[in-house]
Design an enzyme around this catalytic site. Structure first.
Site, PDB file in Angstrom:
ATOM      1  N   CYS A 276      -2.548  75.462  55.273  1.00 42.47           N
ATOM      2  CA  CYS A 276      -3.822  76.182  55.452  1.00 42.47           C
ATOM      3  C   CYS A 276      -4.330  76.046  56.880  1.00 42.47           C
ATOM      4  O   CYS A 276      -4.437  77.010  57.618  1.00 42.47           O
ATOM      5  CB  CYS A 276      -4.898  75.610  54.512  1.00 42.47           C
ATOM      6  SG  CYS A 276      -4.511  75.698  52.801  1.00 42.47           S
TER       7      CYS A 276
HETATM    8  N1  SAJ Z   1      -6.579  66.071  59.462  1.00 43.85           N
HETATM    9  C1  SAJ Z   1      -6.846  65.277  60.566  1.00 43.85           C
HETATM   10  N2  SAJ Z   1      -8.115  64.797  60.732  1.00 43.85           N
HETATM   11  C2  SAJ Z   1      -9.110  65.075  59.852  1.00 43.85           C
HETATM   12  C3  SAJ Z   1      -8.814  65.885  58.734  1.00 43.85           C
HETATM   13  C4  SAJ Z   1      -7.541  66.368  58.553  1.00 43.85           C
HETATM   14  O1  SAJ Z   1      -5.967  65.005  61.381  1.00 43.85           O
HETATM   15  O2  SAJ Z   1     -10.228  64.588  60.051  1.00 43.85           O
HETATM   16  C5  SAJ Z   1      -5.235  66.622  59.296  1.00 43.85           C
HETATM   17  C6  SAJ Z   1      -4.604  66.221  57.998  1.00 43.85           C
HETATM   18  O3  SAJ Z   1      -3.907  65.009  58.130  1.00 43.85           O
HETATM   19  C7  SAJ Z   1      -3.663  67.401  57.732  1.00 43.85           C
HETATM   20  C8  SAJ Z   1      -4.405  68.572  58.327  1.00 43.85           C
HETATM   21  O4  SAJ Z   1      -5.348  68.024  59.244  1.00 43.85           O
HETATM   22  O5  SAJ Z   1      -2.445  67.211  58.412  1.00 43.85           O
HETATM   23  C9  SAJ Z   1      -5.131  69.423  57.282  1.00 43.85           C
HETATM   24  O6  SAJ Z   1      -5.865  68.537  56.511  1.00 43.85           O
HETATM   25  P1  SAJ Z   1      -7.027  69.025  55.471  1.00 43.85           P
HETATM   26  O7  SAJ Z   1      -7.787  67.809  55.059  1.00 43.85           O
HETATM   27  O8  SAJ Z   1      -7.803  70.128  56.054  1.00 43.85           O
HETATM   28  O9  SAJ Z   1      -6.227  69.437  54.192  1.00 43.85           O
HETATM   29  P2  SAJ Z   1      -5.594  70.784  53.681  1.00 43.85           P
HETATM   30  O10 SAJ Z   1      -4.674  71.403  54.636  1.00 43.85           O
HETATM   31  O11 SAJ Z   1      -5.076  70.441  52.346  1.00 43.85           O
HETATM   32  O12 SAJ Z   1      -6.858  71.769  53.599  1.00 43.85           O
HETATM   33  C10 SAJ Z   1      -7.343  72.135  52.343  1.00 43.85           C
HETATM   34  C11 SAJ Z   1      -8.157  73.378  52.609  1.00 43.85           C
HETATM   35  N3  SAJ Z   1      -8.517  73.989  51.368  1.00 43.85           N
HETATM   36  C12 SAJ Z   1      -8.478  75.343  51.290  1.00 43.85           C
HETATM   37  O13 SAJ Z   1      -8.079  76.055  52.195  1.00 43.85           O
HETATM   38  C13 SAJ Z   1      -8.942  75.931  50.043  1.00 43.85           C
HETATM   39  C14 SAJ Z   1      -9.429  73.007  53.361  1.00 43.85           C
HETATM   40  O14 SAJ Z   1     -10.323  74.143  53.401  1.00 43.85           O
HETATM   41  C15 SAJ Z   1     -10.139  71.884  52.667  1.00 43.85           C
HETATM   42  O15 SAJ Z   1     -11.345  71.588  53.380  1.00 43.85           O
HETATM   43  C16 SAJ Z   1      -9.222  70.691  52.675  1.00 43.85           C
HETATM   44  O16 SAJ Z   1      -8.108  71.043  51.830  1.00 43.85           O
HETATM   45  C17 SAJ Z   1      -9.911  69.465  52.115  1.00 43.85           C
HETATM   46  O17 SAJ Z   1     -11.125  69.305  52.411  1.00 43.85           O
HETATM   47  O18 SAJ Z   1      -9.233  68.675  51.464  1.00 43.85           O
END
Ligand code: SAJ
Length: 448
Positions: A276
């Protein structure tokens, strides 16, 4: 009676037959949610295995229990097929197909186009078409709409059929926010489309957020994930800045997060993974480039996030250099290869970039991941080390890329000769000491 009233009546009576195209981590939970709301649902997927699972009453998605699929299948409220012809008996079709990036990192909407063209073959008067796949603003009206209006000898949107965009907001693995209780944004092509789509989603989902157009709904979803990518990019730049200043970025961010207002915590890491966050903003910046505009924040955040694997490889190089070892020939143990904590998904996982960079420099790579038993990447076929203690013993340097909650991080740090921790798995700012060969202790967290 006009077609709109007919469809509304069917929806309110839960007699509308709903089709969901694409039965992945979005489509299956959506199909189950409509089924549990009392609708008869038929899932359509090209994957015969998924079709078979559903017709046998079994789930293949972690977030969807077998019992739910089984109960709905048994009640005849959920079935699946690979044949789009089932649409002839459906009143609603929701499109939940993937929208990845192509090789040149341009949007790949081929799945949407193929679905739209196949649906158009079976589109009949009185149907509602809802696109849920994350995509650039304009997709619904530029790609789906013309293919539908050409169907069945010519249909008029808002009169003969209804069309909307409603972005999925499924977060795999999350238990608190589900398809049913997560607010659902939706925008119809015409007022009649808006009314019908709001009635459908309102019948199955707790909260429907109506916006003025499909484009507004498409943009809403892209804003949500662009917000995350840009803020993660800022967190990663804070790491680069703190590195120059000799500060612990996690300590600074955690301290900033104590501000009860006006701050939202994001943390540095190995880079940006998942299907995403690295992808969705690129859909927006690509669309803007076609309009002659550069979405600078998106591009800059992407540059910073995509540079992080190189930053961490340099940290490994520096750590080995401290003990007089080149990367070439050194054994480097990567702990956690999945794209984030407690998932098994490797899509766009930054650990894969780090591994290929280290491999190119001649390192011997081993890994351990509680959720990933094996994977292949850049010609490497790797299996998770059977014994983490032995893998730690054999490693010249350890790099942590995913901070799965199942690990004993204190033990791992203490058993590592050299540690490069992209996730600051020990309390930020805590004086936790990672032993190095020279006997000198180093503050862990960001440093090696
Ligand atoms: N990450 C960081 N630092 C952070 C947060 C995330 O490096 O502070 C990295 C994670 O390790 C990962 C990437 O970014 O590699 C994405 O992480 P994510 O927490 O955004 O997780 P996703 O990709 O599973 O995003 C999903 C998305 N959901 C949808 O699109 C419906 C996102 O909108 C959500 O906010 C997210 O899950 C969530 O909050 O868990």
């Amino acid at each position: 009676m006009a077609l709109k009233e007919q469809l509304l009546r069917k929806i309110f009576a839960r007699q509308a037959r709903v089709a969901v195209v694409g039965l992945g981590y979005v489509g299956l939970p959506l199909a189950v949610t409509f089924g549990e709301a009392g609708f008869e649902v038929v899932g359509i997927d090209i994957d015969a295995d998924k079709v078979r699972h559903i017709n046998e009453g079994r789930s293949y998605i972690e977030d969807v229990e077998d019992a739910k699929v089984g109960r709905l299948a048994q009640d005849g409220r959920l079935s699946a097929s690979a044949d789009y012809a089932v649409l002839t008996a459906c009143d609603v079709v929701s499109i939940c197909v993937p929208t990845p990036l192509g090789k040149t990192r341009a949007p790949d909407i081929s799945f949407i186009v193929r679905a739209a063209e196949t649906i158009a073959q079976y589109l009949h008067p009185g149907m509602l078409v809802a696109l849920e796949s994350t995509t650039f603003p304009g997709t619904t009206t530029e790609i789906i709409l013309p293919r539908c209006t050409r169907a069945a000898g010519g249909l008029t949107v808002g009169q003969d059929f209804f069309l909307c965009f409603s972005p999925e907001r499924v977060d795999p693995g999350r238990k608190d926010w589900t398809t049913k209780n997560t607010p659902k944004v939706m925008g119809g092509v015409t007022p009649a489309c808006q009314e019908v789509a709001a009635a459908l989603y309102g019948a199955a989902i707790d909260c429907v957020v109506q916006v003025s157009s499909p484009e507004a709904a498409e943009m809403t979803k892209l804003l949500e994930n662009t917000f995350r990518a840009v803020n993660i990019g800022l967190a990663n730049e804070v790491l680069l800045i703190c590195d120059k200043l000799g500060l612990n970025a996690w300590e600074v961010i955690e301290a900033a997060a104590t501000k009860p207002f006006g701050f939202m915590k994001f943390l540095p890491g190995p880079g940006l993974g998942g299907h995403c966050i690295p992808v969705d903003p690129q859909y927006l910046s690509w669309k803007m480039r076609t309009l002659g505009y550069t979405a600078r924040f998106i591009e800059l955040a992407s540059d910073v996030n995509r540079s992080m694997p190189w930053y961490w490889v340099r940290k490994v190089q520096d750590a080995l250099n401290e003990v007089g070892k080149p990367i070439r020939g050194s054994t480097i143990l990567v702990i956690g290869v999945a794209y984030k904590r407690d998932v098994s998904d490797l899509r766009e996982a930054p650990a894969l970039d780090i591994i290929s960079l280290l491999h190119d420099k001649g390192a011997h790579i081993t890994y351990h991941d509680l959720h990933v038993p094996a994977f292949e990447h850049v010609g490497l076929a790797l299996e998770s080390a059977p014994d983490l203690g032995m893998a730690l013993e054999a490693a010249d340097c350890v790099l942590i890329a995913a901070d799965h909650s199942g690990y004993d991080w204190e033990w791992i740090h203490s058993a590592s000769r050299l540690m490069v921790d992209t996730r600051a798995t020990l309390k930020p700012g805590a004086l936790s000491l990672a032993r190095s060969e020279g006997g000198a202790d180093r503050r862990s967290g960001v440093v090696f």
